[in-house]
Design an enzyme around this catalytic site. Structure first.
Site, PDB file in Angstrom:
ATOM      1  CG  ASN A  11      -0.398  -0.013   2.401  1.00  0.00           C
ATOM      2  OD1 ASN A  11       0.843  -0.617   2.569  1.00  0.00           O
ATOM      3  ND2 ASN A  11      -0.921   0.711   3.523  1.00  0.00           N
ATOM      4  NE  ARG A  12       4.561   2.017   4.710  1.00  0.00           N
ATOM      5  CZ  ARG A  12       4.740   2.697   5.863  1.00  0.00           C
ATOM      6  NH1 ARG A  12       4.578   3.605   6.271  1.00  0.00           N
ATOM      7  NH2 ARG A  12       5.415   1.790   6.825  1.00  0.00           N
ATOM      8  N   GLY A  13       5.070   2.770  -0.983  1.00  0.00           N
ATOM      9  CA  GLY A  13       6.345   2.884  -1.233  1.00  0.00           C
ATOM     10  C   GLY A  13       6.927   1.766  -2.452  1.00  0.00           C
ATOM     11  CB  ILE A  14       9.384  -0.781  -2.963  1.00  0.00           C
ATOM     12  CG1 ILE A  14      10.636   0.412  -2.742  1.00  0.00           C
ATOM     13  CG2 ILE A  14       9.845  -2.172  -3.524  1.00  0.00           C
ATOM     14  CD1 ILE A  14      11.951  -0.475  -2.099  1.00  0.00           C
ATOM     15  CG  ASP A  48       0.861  -8.620  12.504  1.00  0.00           C
ATOM     16  OD1 ASP A  48       1.840  -8.876  11.901  1.00  0.00           O
ATOM     17  OD2 ASP A  48       0.790  -8.398  13.496  1.00  0.00           O
ATOM     18  N   GLY A  77       8.295  -5.102   5.324  1.00  0.00           N
ATOM     19  CA  GLY A  77       9.528  -4.990   6.176  1.00  0.00           C
ATOM     20  C   GLY A  77       9.269  -3.870   7.133  1.00  0.00           C
ATOM     21  CE1 TYR A 140      15.039  -3.485   6.329  1.00  0.00           C
ATOM     22  CE2 TYR A 140      17.149  -2.967   5.698  1.00  0.00           C
ATOM     23  CZ  TYR A 140      15.856  -3.043   5.628  1.00  0.00           C
ATOM     24  OH  TYR A 140      15.055  -2.683   4.274  1.00  0.00           O
TER      25      TYR A 140
END
Length: 234
Positions: A11-14, A48, A77, A140
């Site tokens: 739903n956002r970004g990459i 989730d 992530g 990470y």
């Protein structure tokens, strides 16, 4: 041919760029999201991915709407940055759980339909940080590095069934995360990139779209950097 595509964190970004790219190709795209609203034109599934029951429910919803998942993009992530001496057990565990353990969970569930069809594509969104390391991101980096071992093991196990597994490793990318960086920090990061600029989410989406297509049918177990040269040699 329209395929059933499942993208986590779409739903956002990459993830959003990948979802739009795949949908523009005519694929039936489903994305997970935890808050806010899902993008228009795709099937939004609130999930989730650290919860096995929610992952199972998400797959069932997608299978009912679009059929068995043929292309899985494990993109969702989180980060919980801190120097190692200050990093809490919770911050390490949460990042590994979301970025690595959830990817295993998604891949395992996706194999059901892919094995029956004797074909499928799994694409894991890693990071250049997972190959070269980064100060303050031991959790990470460890999780993203783990995706390489996961994908290559899947490639060996399931290649004979027509299932490929690959990792795309973006470098610095224009997302909400980079927008929150100070200009000083951003300038320092750009100096480490030979092309001296950040990637656009669409740059990563183009590689994912290619890996999911016929032209990449003989590629599996690969790690493909989209990082402007920041990680070369790793």
């Amino acid at each position: 041919m329209s395929r059933s595509v499942f993208i986590t964190g779409g739903n956002r970004g990459i993830g959003l760029a990948i979802a739009r790219s795949m949908a523009a190709d005519g694929d039936k795209v489903a994305v997970t999201y935890r808050s806010g609203e899902p993008p228009a034109g795709v099937l939004g599934v609130q999930c989730d991915i650290t919860d096995p029951e929610q992952v199972e429910a998400a797959f069932r919803q997608i299978e009912e709407a679009h059929g068995p998942v043929e292309v899985l993009v494990a993109n969702a992530g989180i980060t919980r940055d801190a120097l190692l001496m200050r990093m809490s057990e919770d911050d390490f565990g949460e990042v590994v759980s979301t970025n690595l353990t959830a990817a295993y969970r998604l891949a395992k569930r996706a194999t059901r339909g892919m094995l029956r069809a004797r074909k499928g594509r799994m694409i894991f969104i890693g990071s250049t940080v997972g190959l070269r390391g980064e100060t303050g991101q031991a959790n990470y980096a460890a999780a993203k590095a783990g995706l390489v071992g996961l994908a290559r093991s899947i490639a060996r196990e399931l290649g004979s069934r027509g299932i490929t597994a690959n990792v795309v490793t973006p470098g610095l990318t224009e997302t909400d995360m980079t927008a929150a960086l100070s200009q000083e920090r951003l300038d320092a990061m750009l100096q480490e990139i030979p092309l001296r600029k950040a990637a656009r989410p669409e740059d990563i989406a183009a590689v994912v779209r290619w890996l999911a297509g016929e032209d990449a049918s003989y590629i599996t177990g690969a790690v493909i950097p989209v990082d402007g040269g920041a990680g070369m040699g790793h």
